[in-house]
Design a protein around this motif. Structure first.
Motif, PDB file in Angstrom:
ATOM      1  N   GLY A   1       0.786  -1.231   0.000  1.00  0.00           N
ATOM      2  CA  GLY A   1       0.000   0.000   0.000  1.00  0.00           C
ATOM      3  C   GLY A   1       0.811   1.270   0.000  1.00  0.00           C
ATOM      4  N   THR A   2       2.159   1.157  -0.137  1.00  0.00           N
ATOM      5  CA  THR A   2       3.014   2.352  -0.159  1.00  0.00           C
ATOM      6  C   THR A   2       3.959   2.261  -1.347  1.00  0.00           C
ATOM      7  N   ASP A   3       4.773   3.327  -1.535  1.00  0.00           N
ATOM      8  CA  ASP A   3       5.798   3.289  -2.571  1.00  0.00           C
ATOM      9  C   ASP A   3       7.172   3.002  -1.971  1.00  0.00           C
ATOM     10  N   GLN A   4       7.196   2.601  -0.712  1.00  0.00           N
ATOM     11  CA  GLN A   4       8.456   2.222  -0.071  1.00  0.00           C
ATOM     12  C   GLN A   4       8.872   0.837  -0.565  1.00  0.00           C
ATOM     13  N   GLN A   5      10.054   0.728  -1.148  1.00  0.00           N
ATOM     14  CA  GLN A   5      10.476  -0.556  -1.701  1.00  0.00           C
ATOM     15  C   GLN A   5      11.991  -0.639  -1.780  1.00  0.00           C
ATOM     16  N   VAL A   6      12.476  -1.853  -1.942  1.00  0.00           N
ATOM     17  CA  VAL A   6      13.898  -2.112  -2.124  1.00  0.00           C
ATOM     18  C   VAL A   6      14.014  -3.289  -3.083  1.00  0.00           C
ATOM     19  N   THR A   7      14.971  -3.234  -3.990  1.00  0.00           N
ATOM     20  CA  THR A   7      15.096  -4.304  -4.988  1.00  0.00           C
ATOM     21  C   THR A   7      15.769  -5.533  -4.375  1.00  0.00           C
ATOM     22  N   LEU A   8      15.552  -6.661  -5.013  1.00  0.00           N
ATOM     23  CA  LEU A   8      16.221  -7.886  -4.577  1.00  0.00           C
ATOM     24  C   LEU A   8      17.729  -7.724  -4.669  1.00  0.00           C
TER      25      LEU A   8
END
Length: 765
Positions: free
Chosen positions: A583-590
C-alpha cells in the motif's frame, strides 16, 4: 457462477516452455557439439557373432599405424566389469548369481555387439579404419535365442557354470492364499501374452567426451545422462575411484526414456584412454551402435489366471512372467520385472495374488528400464486379462471392471503385493472417458463400418502405475548480489521442461517472471547431490523441495528488507524484483537486499517422501480394420487421467501425448527380431518400424484429478503414464474388432502389424 482463475505463475499455470527457443533454433549444446582442443576419437570393435570364443590377433600391429594412439583389448582391462545394482532376493530367500559383465571381452563374446576392443586415433576415420583392420579370430559356439528356447531342458547355456539359463526366480504375494482362492473359484479365466522387445531410439544418440587433469588426477566426463550423480557413482565403482575424482557434465539431452540412466562400456573406456594418453577422448555412437548395444526394453512372455466367484467377482490372480535378460544382467535389469509384477492387480480389489518372475539368459542385447520399466507390462497383462474375463462371463469390458474396481470408500488400499494406493476414483474416470468417447454411439459407427466392409472395435485400458518412489531431491536456491535467482537441483531434464516447471514455483514466490530464474542441472561439481530423472520422480520429488527452498529464501529476504524499510515482515510483498511495503511506494530491490547482505543469499531444502505415488486413468481406443490388408486405423482416442495436482497443463499434455505415442508404436509396429544365429535383423530404422506423425490419431486428453496424500504437494507424476495406459486399449480394440468382424478368438499379440492382423483374419476363416 464462480470461474476458476488461472494463476499467472505457480502451480496450475499453462506456461510455454522457456527452454524451447535455443532447441528449435539450433542453439542448444549437446554432447556431440563439444570437442575440446586436441580431442582424439574412439571407436569400438564389436562382436560380429552372437556366441564365440575369440582371440585378437594383431593389436600390436594396429597400434603402430599412423594416427593410431591406443588400442585397448580385454587383456589390458582384465577384471574391469560393469556393475549390476539390482541385488534382490529370490523366492527361496537366496541371492542369485551374477555373471561378470566385462568392460571388454577377452576370450568369449555372448551377443552381436559385445565389445571386444577400443581404438583411439587422431580422427574418427583413422579410428574406424584401424578398427576394421583389427583381426578377431572367432571360434563359433552354439547360440540360443528366444525365451522358450532358452528355458528348454536341453538348451545351450549362455553361462555353462550355472544350472540353467534361468538367472533368477522372484515372487510377489502369497502362494498358499492364492491357491486357496483358486480352489474356491466358480470360474477361471487364463491368458498368454507377449510383451515385445523394444529399442528406445531416442533422437540424440549416445556419446561422451572424457578429459583427465593429471595435476589433480581428476576426470571430467561430458555425456547425455538422466542423472550425472548416479553415473559418476557407477563409474567410480568401475574405475575404483573416490567420487571427488570424477566430474560429470550433462548438456542438453535429446531423449532418455530410461535407457540413458545406465552406464555403458564406452564411458569408462574413453576415461581410461584419456588418462593413458593425456588428451581428451571423444566417442560418438551411431544408430547401429544404439540397436546392438544400448539396453533394450520389455521382452516378456506371461501367463496369467483369474479366479472368479459365481457373481464374477475376482477371488485371486496368478501371474507367471518369463523375462528376457539378454546375455548379461544389466545395471538394473532384474529390478524391472520385479517392480512390474508388484503392480499385477491393477485397479482391482483382488484378495489373493501370487506373481512369479523368471529372468532368462539368451544371446541378445541385455534388457533394462524403458519408459515405464515394468509397469506398462503389468498394466497390459491385467487389462487384457480383464477384457477376456468380461468376454467369458458375458459381462463385457465395462461391467467386469466396475464390479471389481477398488471403490473410493476402500482407499487407502494396500494390494496383496504391498502397494499402497492412497487416493482415486477409478469408476469416475472410466465413466468420463466413456462419455467423451461416445461409447453409447459405438454400435451405429460399427454398423457404418460394416456397411463399407470394415471391422470396427473399441477397447478400454483402466490403468494405475507406481512412480516417484520413496526418496527425496535436494533443491538449493540462491540470490546473487546482482539480484539473480538460481536454482540448483540434481534431477536431469531430457526434454520434459524441468526449467519451466521449477521456475514457475520460484517465480510465484518471488513475484518475478520465469525467465528471471536460472535452473542449473547436469554438473556434479555445481550441484552437490541428486537422484536424477526416472520413474516420473523429478517434479513430484523435486518441486516440494523447490517450494520449501523458495519459502525459506523469501523469509530471509523479507527479514533483511524489513530492517531496511523499517517495516514488519508481515507488511511486505514481493513483486517484479522488489520488496514493497504493502500500500506504499516504499520498496527495495532484490539486488539491493542481496548486495547489502555482503554474500550470496541461499536456502537449501530437501523434502522426503516415504511412499510412492499412484497416477491412474482410463484410455479408450476405437479402431477400424481393413480385412483385405490388415491395416489398423485409430479412429478415436480418449484419455482421462488422475495426476493429482497439475503443475503445468501444457507440459502435462505433452508428456501424455508422447507417452501414448510410444505405446501405440509398440502396439502397432515396433518389432525387434533376431534370427536363430543371434543376428539382429531389425538393426536400423529401415528395418525397425516406428510410428510416424501421420499414423497418430488426434488425442482427447483431460484430467479428473484427486490430489495425492503421499506427496507434499499432492502431485502424482505423469512422465510414463501414456505409455502404461496405451498398449492394452489399442490391443483390446483390435481384439474386439477381429472377434466381432471375423470370428477371431485367439489372442492377437503385439505388434499388431497389418500382416499379423491379416493372418489372424485368414486363420479364422
Amino acid at each position: 457462477m464462480n470461474q476458476m482463475v488461472t494463476p499467472k505463475f505457480g502451480v496450475g499455470a499453462p506456461l510455454r516452455r522457456k527452454e524451447d527457443e535455443p532447441l528449435i533454433t539450433g542453439q542448444g549444446i549437446y554432447t556431440a557439439d563439444y570437442a575440446p582442443e586436441g580431442c582424439l576419437h574412439g571407436y569400438v570393435v564389436r562382436s560380429a557373432m552372437a556366441h564365440a570364443k575369440i582371440r585378437v590377433e594383431n593389436a600390436d600391429e594396429i597400434r603402430e599405424m599412423d594416427g593410431v594412439r591406443l588400442v585397448l583389448t580385454g587383456a589390458e582391462l582384465a577384471g574391469k566389469t560393469m556393475p549390476m545394482m539390482a541385488k534382490l532376493k529370490q523366492i527361496d530367500g537366496t541371492h542369485f548369481d551374477i555373471p561378470p559383465h566385462p568392460v571388454l571381452c577377452s576370450d568369449e563374446v555372448r551377443f552381436v555387439g559385445d565389445a571386444i576392443a577400443f581404438v583411439v586415433a587422431d580422427d574418427l576415420n583413422t579410428a574406424r579404419n584401424a578398427a576394421e583392420m583389427l583381426e578377431v579370430d572367432y571360434e563359433p559356439l552354439d547360440v540360443v535365442i528366444g525365451i522358450e528356447n532358452a528355458m528348454a531342458p536341453d538348451a545351450v547355456k549362455v553361462w555353462p557354470e550355472f544350472e540353467s539359463n534361468v538367472a533368477f526366480t522372484f515372487g510377489q504375494g502369497l502362494h498358499a492364499k492364492t491357491e486357496e482362492a483358486f480352489a474356491a473359484a466358480d470360474k477361471v479365466v487364463s491368458i498368454d501374452v507377449v510383451n515385445n522387445r523394444i529399442v528406445a531410439n531416442y533422437m540424440e544418440l549416445r556419446g561422451c567426451v572424457a578429459e583427465f587433469d593429471a595435476d589433480d588426477e581428476r576426470f571430467k566426463l561430458t555425456l547425455g545422462t538422466q542423472g550425472g550423480h548416479g553415473m559418476r557413482d557407477v563409474l567410480c565403482k568401475i574405475l575404483e575411484l573416490e567420487e571427488d575424482k570424477i566430474q560429470v557434465i550433462t548438456p542438453e539431452v535429446g531423449g532418455g526414456f530410461g535407457t540413458k540412466i545406465f552406464c555403458y562400456r564406452e564411458y569408462p573406456l574413453a576415461m581410461i584412454a584419456a588418462r593413458s594418453l593425456g588428451k581428451p577422448v571423444r566417442w560418438a555412437g551411431e544408430r547401429m551402435d544404439h540397436f546392438v548395444t544400448d539396453a533394450h526394453g520389455r521382452d516378456n512372455l506371461t501367463h496369467a489366471e483369474l479366479a472368479l466367484d459365481a457373481d464374477s467377482r475376482i477371488l485371486g490372480l496368478k501371474v507367471h512372467v518369463k523375462a528376457a535378460m539378454g546375455a548379461y544382467l544389466h545395471q538394473f535389469g532384474p529390478f524391472i520385472p520385479w517392480v512390474g509384477v508388484s503392480m499385477s492387480s491393477g485397479l482391482y480389489d483382488i484378495p489373493a495374488v501370487f506373481a512369479k518372475v523368471e529372468g532368462v539368459y539368451m544371446h541378445t542385447v541385455p534388457t533394462d528400464a524403458f519408459r515405464g520399466a515394468g509397469r506398462p507390462e503389468a498394466a497390459y497383462l491385467i487389462e487384457r486379462l480383464i477384457d477376456k474375463a468380461g468376454e467369458e462371463t458375458g459381462l463385457g469390458p465395462v461391467e467386469i471392471r466396475k464390479r471389481n474396481f477398488i471403490a473410493k470408500e476402500q482407499l487407502p488400499y494396500t494390494t496383496q503385493t504391498g502397494r499402497l494406493y492412497d487416493t482415486g476414483d477409478f469408476s469416475g474416470h472410466l465413466d468420463k472417458a466413456m462419455e467423451v468417447a461416445d461409447w453409447a454411439g459405438f454400435k451405429a459407427r460399427k454398423e457404418e463400418s460394416a456397411r463399407v466392409g470394415k471391422y470396427r472395435g473399441i477397447g478400454i485400458s483402466s490403468y494405475i502405475e507406481c512412480c516417484a518412489f520413496p526418496g527425496s531431491e535436494e533443491a538449493t536456491l540462491e540470490l546473487s548480489a546482482e539480484g539473480n535467482l538460481t536454482l540448483l537441483i540434481g534431477t536431469q531434464t531430457n526434454g520434459q521442461g524441468h526449467a519451466t516447471a521449477y521456475s514457475q514455483v520460484v517465480a510465484e514466490k518471488f513475484g518475478v517472471s520465469i525467465e528471471d530464474v536460472e535452473v542449473i542441472q547436469g554438473d556434479t561439481d555445481l550441484v552437490r547431490k541428486g537422484g536424477g530423472t526416472g520413474g516420473s520422480r523429478s517434479i513430484p520429488l523435486g518441486l516440494p523441495s523447490v517450494r520449501d527452498a523458495s519459502n525459506t529464501l523469501v523469509k530471509k529476504v523479507k527479514e533483511l528488507a524489513a530492517d531496511r524499510l523499517e517495516a514488519g515482515v508481515e507488511d511486505l510483498e514481493l513483486e517484479s524484483g522488489v520488496v514493497r511495503v504493502v500500500g506504499t511506494d516504499q520498496q527495495v530491490t532484490l539486488a539491493e537486499i542481496a548486495a547489502g547482505s555482503g554474500e550470496t543469499l541461499m536456502a537449501r531444502e530437501e523434502v522426503n517422501q516415504t511412499e510412492a505415488t499412484y497416477p491412474n486413468g482410463t484410455h479408450i481406443c476405437e479402431v477400424e480394420i481393413d480385412p483385405e490388408t490388415g491395416d489398423v486405423e485409430i479412429e478415436n482416442y480418449v484419455i482421462v487421467d488422475d495426476f493429482g495436482v497439475t503443475v503445468n497443463p501444457l507440459l502435462l499434455a505433452g508428456q501424455v501425448h508422447g507417452g501414448t505415442a510410444s505405446a501405440l508404436s509398440q502396439a502397432l509396429c515396433e518389432h525387434t527380431v533376431y534370427d536363430e544365429d543371434g543376428q539382429l535383423l531389425t538393426a536400423s530404422l529401415l528395418d525397425y518400424r516406428m510410428i510416424r506423425a501421420a499414423d497418430l490419431p488426434d488425442i482427447h486428453f483431460e484430467t479428473r484429478n484427486v490430489p495425492s496424500t503421499t506427496n507434499a504437494m499432492g502431485i502424482k507424476g505423469a512422465g510414463e503414464a501414456g505409455t502404461i495406459g496405451g498398449c492394452a486399449s489399442v490391443m483390446n480394440a483390435i481384439q474386439h474388432a477381429l472377434k466381432d468382424g471375423a470370428g477371431v478368438t485367439e489372442i492377437v499379440d503385439m505388434p499388431a502389424t497389418p500382416l499379423r492382423v491379416w493372418e489372424a483374419i485368414q486363420s479364422a476363416k
